[in-house]
Write a protein that holds these residues in place. Structure first.
Motif, PDB file in Angstrom:
ATOM      1  N   THR A  93      48.413  -9.194-129.009  1.00 40.67           N
ATOM      2  CA  THR A  93      48.687  -8.072-128.106  1.00 40.67           C
ATOM      3  C   THR A  93      48.269  -8.352-126.675  1.00 40.67           C
ATOM      4  O   THR A  93      48.824  -7.765-125.738  1.00 40.67           O
ATOM      5  CB  THR A  93      47.969  -6.806-128.581  1.00 40.67           C
ATOM      6  OG1 THR A  93      46.547  -7.048-128.600  1.00 40.67           O
ATOM      7  CG2 THR A  93      48.443  -6.405-129.969  1.00 40.67           C
ATOM      8  N   ARG A  94      47.296  -9.256-126.485  1.00 43.57           N
ATOM      9  CA  ARG A  94      46.765  -9.494-125.153  1.00 43.57           C
ATOM     10  C   ARG A  94      46.554 -10.985-124.927  1.00 43.57           C
ATOM     11  O   ARG A  94      46.548 -11.786-125.879  1.00 43.57           O
ATOM     12  CB  ARG A  94      45.449  -8.727-124.925  1.00 43.57           C
ATOM     13  CG  ARG A  94      45.616  -7.207-125.049  1.00 43.57           C
ATOM     14  CD  ARG A  94      44.347  -6.464-124.690  1.00 43.57           C
ATOM     15  NE  ARG A  94      44.029  -6.530-123.277  1.00 43.57           N
ATOM     16  CZ  ARG A  94      44.548  -5.711-122.350  1.00 43.57           C
ATOM     17  NH1 ARG A  94      45.415  -4.767-122.678  1.00 43.57           N
ATOM     18  NH2 ARG A  94      44.176  -5.816-121.083  1.00 43.57           N
ATOM     19  N   LEU A  95      46.360 -11.331-123.649  1.00 49.93           N
ATOM     20  CA  LEU A  95      46.130 -12.705-123.233  1.00 49.93           C
ATOM     21  C   LEU A  95      44.830 -12.777-122.453  1.00 49.93           C
ATOM     22  O   LEU A  95      44.448 -11.828-121.765  1.00 49.93           O
ATOM     23  CB  LEU A  95      47.285 -13.194-122.349  1.00 49.93           C
ATOM     24  CG  LEU A  95      48.688 -13.079-122.932  1.00 49.93           C
ATOM     25  CD1 LEU A  95      49.723 -13.409-121.859  1.00 49.93           C
ATOM     26  CD2 LEU A  95      48.854 -13.992-124.142  1.00 49.93           C
ATOM     27  N   LEU A  96      44.168 -13.925-122.524  1.00 45.61           N
ATOM     28  CA  LEU A  96      42.907 -14.141-121.817  1.00 45.61           C
ATOM     29  C   LEU A  96      43.183 -14.998-120.581  1.00 45.61           C
ATOM     30  O   LEU A  96      43.702 -16.109-120.700  1.00 45.61           O
ATOM     31  CB  LEU A  96      41.906 -14.846-122.733  1.00 45.61           C
ATOM     32  CG  LEU A  96      40.466 -14.927-122.249  1.00 45.61           C
ATOM     33  CD1 LEU A  96      39.851 -13.535-122.125  1.00 45.61           C
ATOM     34  CD2 LEU A  96      39.640 -15.784-123.198  1.00 45.61           C
ATOM     35  N   CYS A  97      42.843 -14.475-119.413  1.00 50.38           N
ATOM     36  CA  CYS A  97      43.230 -15.101-118.152  1.00 50.38           C
ATOM     37  C   CYS A  97      42.044 -15.199-117.209  1.00 50.38           C
ATOM     38  O   CYS A  97      41.001 -14.587-117.421  1.00 50.38           O
ATOM     39  CB  CYS A  97      44.337 -14.295-117.470  1.00 50.38           C
ATOM     40  SG  CYS A  97      45.732 -13.872-118.550  1.00 50.38           S
TER      41      CYS A  97
END
Length: 331
Positions: free
Chosen positions: A134-138
């Protein structure tokens, strides 16, 4: 974050050509156990490929925009998509556009450029996907620098997880590198410049934090992990260890609480090598990594103890960011 530059030890490689791969547009299977990686383009940017761990079945993933010079691909949890950490774009006048991540199907379909609201010019999602996709780490390089998570579907709902404590005069600041297999924590590299006039004197330490931005813990001393453009740290599939590389190009593992740090003695037959950007095989018994040896930089695999080193690619071009797929996709 990472700039448009060439990694110093491998500067000569980035200007050379690449081996022939499958034609653009060819469908690339996304089965469990495949490795994806980036290969720098002599004129700037990088192409993305998928290959079997033995180096066969190399296929290029067609992209609307190439990856940035040191941009890397990351498998989605179900193996159906790739995240490109940051892509290289220019406007009609030839001016560099802000670095942005993108997702794409393994056959090049459904290319989706992500535009997080309020994101600075300099950002990249080296940290990959959350386990539920659901999400990305940036990482954001400005405003102030720090680690963020964003929605994987459209880049929306940015949430700050860290704030870089050493001002804004940094080459990479906080670089998110991986989410734990259970989705509760993440690991990142924190860069600290010892001499502001010379970025080569930067030092790096590995940190672990809860996914909600609490519980910050430093797990290695500054000066151990490599401070170059292609540095990384990745969780083992069982969540018990994190693998990274030293300033001298040696691989090491450490527990997420900072205990149990040990080197991995790669059985290369020589001490004249520089290994970096390691990752784990799906079952954790093997590793994949980049290595400069015998005058050329390529991607290799080995057993997790450093034995049985095998070459995956063989090209004079700079390759980086290998990611060993975790999940199978139904045919």
């Amino acid at each position: 974050m990472r700039k448009l530059a060439v990694l110093a030890p491998f500067a000569g490689l980035a200007a050379l050509g690449a081996l022939t791969a499958a034609p653009a547009g060819a469908a690339a299977p996304a089965t469990n156990g495949q490795i994806t990686f980036a290969r720098q383009i002599p004129t700037g940017g990088a192409d993305v490929f998928i290959a079997s761990p033995d180096g066969t079945q190399v296929q290029q993933v067609p992209l609307v925009y190439p990856a940035e010079n040191f941009g890397i691909p990351r498998w989605s949890p179900d193996g159906s998509q790739l995240l490109i950490s940051n892509v290289l774009r220019f406007d009609t006048a030839g001016n560099l556009l802000p670095f942005r991540p993108a997702t794409v199907g393994v056959d090049g379909s459904n290319f989706n450029l992500l535009q997080p609201p309020g994101a600075p010019f300099d950002m990249a999602c080296f940290g990959g996907w959350y386990p539920d996709a659901t999400r990305l780490l940036c990482g954001y390089g400005e405003g102030p620098p720090g680690v963020f998570s964003i929605r994987a579907s459209d880049g929306g709902d940015p949430a700050r997880l860290t704030t870089y404590p050493f001002g804004t005069n940094c080459n990479t600041c906080d670089e998110a590198t991986d989410v734990s297999p259970d989705g509760t924590r993440f690991v990142f590299l924190r860069f600290k410049r010892e001499n502001a006039a010379n970025f080569r004197q930067e030092q790096v330490a590995l940190f672990v934090e809860n996914i909600n931005g609490t519980g910050l813990r430093q797990i290695t001393p500054y000066g151990l992990a490599a401070p170059h453009e292609a540095a990384s740290a990745r969780w083992s599939p069982d969540g018990k260890e994190i693998i990274s590389e030293t300033t001298h190009g040696r691989l090491f593992v450490v527990h997420p609480d900072g205990s149990g740090l040990r080197m991995i003695p790669l059985q290369t037959g020589t001490t004249s090598y520089f290994a970096f950007e390691p990752d784990w095989s799906p079952n954790g018994t093997q590793i994949v990594f980049c290595m400069y040896i015998n005058g050329q930089e390529d991607i290799y695999t080995a057993n997790a103890d450093g034995s049985n080193v095998r070459q995956v690619t063989n090209t004079p071009a700079m390759e980086n960011g290998p990611d060993w797929g975790r999940s199978a996709v139904a045919p």
